[in-house]
Design an enzyme around this catalytic site. Structure first.
Site, PDB file in Angstrom:
ATOM      1  N   ASP A 242     111.793  95.884 -34.637  1.00  0.00           N
ATOM      2  CA  ASP A 242     111.694  96.305 -36.038  1.00  0.00           C
ATOM      3  C   ASP A 242     113.086  96.361 -36.672  1.00  0.00           C
ATOM      4  O   ASP A 242     113.284  95.962 -37.817  1.00  0.00           O
ATOM      5  CB  ASP A 242     111.020  97.684 -36.112  1.00  0.00           C
ATOM      6  CG  ASP A 242     109.696  97.687 -35.361  1.00  0.00           C
ATOM      7  OD1 ASP A 242     108.734  97.123 -35.877  1.00  0.00           O
ATOM      8  OD2 ASP A 242     109.649  98.224 -34.240  1.00  0.00           O
TER       9      ASP A 242
ATOM     10  N   HIS B 152     106.602 102.364 -33.467  1.00  0.00           N
ATOM     11  CA  HIS B 152     106.550 100.903 -33.529  1.00  0.00           C
ATOM     12  C   HIS B 152     105.156 100.514 -33.994  1.00  0.00           C
ATOM     13  O   HIS B 152     104.252 100.280 -33.193  1.00  0.00           O
ATOM     14  CB  HIS B 152     106.855 100.258 -32.178  1.00  0.00           C
ATOM     15  CG  HIS B 152     106.516  98.795 -32.172  1.00  0.00           C
ATOM     16  ND1 HIS B 152     107.197  97.881 -32.939  1.00  0.00           N
ATOM     17  CD2 HIS B 152     105.536  98.102 -31.553  1.00  0.00           C
ATOM     18  CE1 HIS B 152     106.651  96.678 -32.769  1.00  0.00           C
ATOM     19  NE2 HIS B 152     105.623  96.785 -31.946  1.00  0.00           N
TER      20      HIS B 152
HETATM   21  P1  NAX Z   1     100.523  88.815 -22.582  1.00  0.00           P
HETATM   22  O1  NAX Z   1      99.075  89.149 -22.648  1.00  0.00           O
HETATM   23  O2  NAX Z   1     100.975  87.412 -22.711  1.00  0.00           O
HETATM   24  O3  NAX Z   1     101.103  89.351 -21.197  1.00  0.00           O
HETATM   25  C1  NAX Z   1     100.854  90.626 -20.726  1.00  0.00           C
HETATM   26  C2  NAX Z   1     100.877  90.547 -19.216  1.00  0.00           C
HETATM   27  O4  NAX Z   1     100.789  91.873 -18.707  1.00  0.00           O
HETATM   28  C3  NAX Z   1      99.688  89.776 -18.640  1.00  0.00           C
HETATM   29  O5  NAX Z   1     100.154  88.771 -17.766  1.00  0.00           O
HETATM   30  C4  NAX Z   1      98.887  90.851 -17.881  1.00  0.00           C
HETATM   31  O6  NAX Z   1      98.276  90.358 -16.711  1.00  0.00           O
HETATM   32  C5  NAX Z   1      99.979  91.871 -17.570  1.00  0.00           C
HETATM   33  N1  NAX Z   1      99.499  93.228 -17.347  1.00  0.00           N
HETATM   34  C6  NAX Z   1      98.486  93.881 -17.956  1.00  0.00           C
HETATM   35  N2  NAX Z   1      98.335  95.108 -17.434  1.00  0.00           N
HETATM   36  C7  NAX Z   1      99.269  95.233 -16.479  1.00  0.00           C
HETATM   37  C8  NAX Z   1      99.596  96.256 -15.569  1.00  0.00           C
HETATM   38  N3  NAX Z   1      98.895  97.397 -15.537  1.00  0.00           N
HETATM   39  N4  NAX Z   1     100.619  96.061 -14.720  1.00  0.00           N
HETATM   40  C9  NAX Z   1     101.300  94.898 -14.721  1.00  0.00           C
HETATM   41  N5  NAX Z   1     101.028  93.878 -15.550  1.00  0.00           N
HETATM   42  C10 NAX Z   1     100.018  94.044 -16.413  1.00  0.00           C
HETATM   43  O7  NAX Z   1     101.210  89.770 -23.646  1.00  0.00           O
HETATM   44  P2  NAX Z   1     102.681  89.667 -24.270  1.00  0.00           P
HETATM   45  O8  NAX Z   1     102.647  88.807 -25.457  1.00  0.00           O
HETATM   46  O9  NAX Z   1     103.645  89.353 -23.191  1.00  0.00           O
HETATM   47  O10 NAX Z   1     102.876  91.159 -24.793  1.00  0.00           O
HETATM   48  C11 NAX Z   1     102.999  92.250 -23.918  1.00  0.00           C
HETATM   49  C12 NAX Z   1     102.920  93.562 -24.666  1.00  0.00           C
HETATM   50  O11 NAX Z   1     103.995  93.684 -25.596  1.00  0.00           O
HETATM   51  C13 NAX Z   1     101.661  93.730 -25.504  1.00  0.00           C
HETATM   52  O12 NAX Z   1     101.152  95.040 -25.297  1.00  0.00           O
HETATM   53  C14 NAX Z   1     102.146  93.584 -26.928  1.00  0.00           C
HETATM   54  O13 NAX Z   1     101.331  94.263 -27.846  1.00  0.00           O
HETATM   55  C15 NAX Z   1     103.511  94.206 -26.813  1.00  0.00           C
HETATM   56  N6  NAX Z   1     104.479  93.912 -27.884  1.00  0.00           N
HETATM   57  C16 NAX Z   1     105.340  94.900 -28.238  1.00  0.00           C
HETATM   58  C17 NAX Z   1     106.340  94.724 -29.186  1.00  0.00           C
HETATM   59  C18 NAX Z   1     107.293  95.832 -29.527  1.00  0.00           C
HETATM   60  O14 NAX Z   1     108.109  95.615 -30.444  1.00  0.00           O
HETATM   61  N7  NAX Z   1     107.278  97.005 -28.916  1.00  0.00           N
HETATM   62  C19 NAX Z   1     106.460  93.449 -29.903  1.00  0.00           C
HETATM   63  C20 NAX Z   1     105.807  92.299 -29.225  1.00  0.00           C
HETATM   64  C21 NAX Z   1     104.525  92.586 -28.506  1.00  0.00           C
HETATM   65  O15 NAX Z   1     103.460  92.507 -29.414  1.00  0.00           O
END
Ligand code: NAX
Length: 327
Positions: free
Chosen positions: A161, A189
């Site tokens: 952000d 966020h």
């Molecule tokens: P993806 O769905 O591409 O990847 C997430 C990965 O996490 C998957 O491979 C899944 O198998 C794994 N996962 C799920 N639960 C898990 C657990 N308990 N232990 C270990 N691995 C686990 O998502 P991606 O685009 O990489 O985003 C990841 C997270 O970042 C999401 O929650 C998303 O909302 C969040 N974001 C946060 C942002 C921020 O500014 N704070 C911005 C970007 C993003 O949207």
């Protein structure tokens, strides 16, 4: 040469992971003289573990001189063993039609388990950054689940952000983004975050005076920064990944190596600063030095800012209330 440090990353086979791991391994996060051991966590699911294997093959094929080891894990209790840094990226973001209570319950389970695992096995000085959404509340859950670790070592990512706000200001003023100082983002966020350029300067001159357009601030700037994530999903069909990974690198690098007096934004547990109740995981302007962050204090909060801060705080208090029974 330096002793390697351990960096745990969860959700390592996801899209942010793919944009993040190679940069950590190349030294962009902790310095070009700091060897790292990557401890990567994915869910036990076969597809996720296979994808993780593929990412590890690619990391190996980069032959990074600073990459001193790579481990694949499916259990946080082994993934977080002795880790010095933990980037908690994997989570369950809100899907279509998902109830709020369902979202909070799923992430509550993930982040209580990961908080407990950090509490048991991580380095006592572990620095934790939660990226997975809802980031502030997930960080709060992890912190509350790790009573033996310092609460201040749990943080949430608001740097994306912050960087988004800086880029909008650079475009508006026609100045270089690198020249912007003293920008702050308050709160959660989420689209309620309050990006605040009242104190910002470019080349020592006031950004507020330079822009001199309160309508732009309220009707263009704040909604643009707040809804930037949604705009990227609409355009790309996928959520921000490279910019999110970049922000995670910025957050950890600045925390570990310092900001030389420059303000950055971190989501950190409040100690009551600016009237935010204690322990709320809140975005604040901070400076970092010697591995510690410090809130920029004494800023004047005018009526409009007070209103914005209250809105984002109320949202966070609501989220926090929704997970009380889990921790
Ligand atoms: P993806 O769905 O591409 O990847 C997430 C990965 O996490 C998957 O491979 C899944 O198998 C794994 N996962 C799920 N639960 C898990 C657990 N308990 N232990 C270990 N691995 C686990 O998502 P991606 O685009 O990489 O985003 C990841 C997270 O970042 C999401 O929650 C998303 O909302 C969040 N974001 C946060 C942002 C921020 O500014 N704070 C911005 C970007 C993003 O949207």
């Amino acid at each position: 040469s330096k002793k390697p440090v351990r960096v745990a990353v969860t959700g390592a086979a996801g899209q942010i992971g793919y944009a993040l791991l190679f940069r950590i391994a190349s030294g962009e996060m902790l310095g070009k003289d700091q060897p790292v051991i990557l401890q990567l966590l994915e869910i036990p699911d076969e597809k996720a573990q296979n994808a993780l294997k593929g990412v590890i093959m690619e990391l190996e094929d980069c032959a990074f001189p600073l990459l001193a080891g790579i481990e694949a894990h499916s259990d946080p209790k082994t993934a977080f063993k002795d880790t010095d840094y933990a980037l908690l990226v994997g989570s369950r973001p809100r899907g279509p039609g998902m109830e709020r209570s369902e979202l909070l319950a799923i992430n509550g389970a993930i982040f209580t388990a990961q908080g407990k695992a950090l509490n048991e096995v991580a380095s006592r000085n572990v620095k934790v950054l939660v990226v997975g959404n809802p980031a502030n509340t997930n960080a709060y859950i992890a912190m509350k689940s790790a009573p033996d670790l310092p609460a201040k070592n749990f943080t949430a990512m608001l740097r994306l952000d912050h960087n988004r706000a800086a880029s909008q200001i650079a475009a508006k003023t026609g100045k270089a983004v690198a020249e912007i100082e003293k920008l702050a983002v308050w709160g959660n966020h989420s689209p309620t975050m309050y990006a605040d350029y009242r104190f910002a300067t470019i080349g020592g001159e006031s950004v507020k005076a330079m822009i001199n357009d309160e309508t732009w601030n309220r009707e263009t700037f704040l909604p643009t920064v707040g809804k930037r994530g949604a705009a990227i999903i609409a355009a790309r069909g996928l959520s921000s990944a490279a910019s999110a990974a970049n922000a995670a690198i910025d957050h950890m690098r600045d925390w570990a190596l310092g900001t030389n007096g420059k303000w950055v934004t971190m989501g950190i547990p409040s100690n009551g600063e600016y009237g935010i109740p204690k322990e709320v995981m809140f975005g604040y302007p901070v400076t970092c030095e010697n591995g510690e962050y410090k809130i920029v204090e004494g800023l004047e909060i005018d009526a409009f800012s007070q209103e914005c801060i209250k809105k984002t705080l109320d949202e966070l208090l609501g989220e926090q209330d929704g997970v009380k029974h889990l921790i």
